[in-house]
Scaffold this active site. Sequence first.
Site: not given
Ligand code: GLP
Length: 258
Positions: A67, A136, A138, A143
């Site tokens: 993404d 959440d 995702h 989402e």
């Molecule tokens: C973002 C990314 C996800 C990732 C999530 C959690 O939303 N798009 O791919 O898994 O953050 O991030 P973190 O690893 O910093 O908790």
Amino acid sequence: MEIIIRDDYASVSQQAAVAVADLLRAQPQAVLGLATGSTPLGLYQELIRLHREENLDFSQVTTFNLDEYVGLAADHPQSYHYFMHDNLFRHINVPHENIHIPDGTASDYRAFCESYEARIESCGGIDLQVLGIGSDGHIAFNEPGSSLASRTRIKTLARQTIDDNARFFDSVDDVPIYAITMGVGTILDARKIILLANGANKASAVADAVEGPVTSMCTASVLQNHPDTIFFLDTEAADQLKMADEYRWIQDNKPGAP
Ligand code: GLP
């Protein structure tokens, strides 16, 4: 779904790196799906170490990132382009032309998303997809409420995700509200998936994903339908799993376990 619980973040990262390295040694031309966020940083550091100290070779590897924020150029310090180059690509020998990250500044997003899907397909599909998980539930930026059959597209971020990711920006108002993201269906097409999670703030999402119903309200739960997915968790992230002891017992008694 295989659940591997380790004492701490370092051993989660190290074990996940072994899974990636094993694949690359067996299949040097592998196609990797990569994630951003703070969770995979330890994995990327370990891959860099394996490259430097044990000649782990990325010269034939192709990568696709999950993404990117809409509106952030590749040189924006909070863009996922910048993150990936800074934290992984510039430290290993993956050819620049083999790296694919969604273009958050594409003028025709729909055409870009279609071409991203086509490019994954023309490279033979993703052999191993690395995932984190949002608080959440995702995966990528799919989402709650995302179609479980979705493909690469533009998605509006949940307010919880905007709040969670505000720590990377000067203020919450600077967090983009749209992203281009691989869809849930795109992710499910990967031949193997590893999801990493650490810390208490992921415990509820992990429990929903692993032991809850398969639902678009927690898009990670759809991984229950994937034939080859491993969750690498630290003890805090595994804390709300009802069957945590059972998963540990299974790992201890796996065929071939020491
Ligand atoms: C973002 C990314 C996800 C990732 C999530 C959690 O939303 N798009 O791919 O898994 O953050 O991030 P973190 O690893 O910093 O908790």
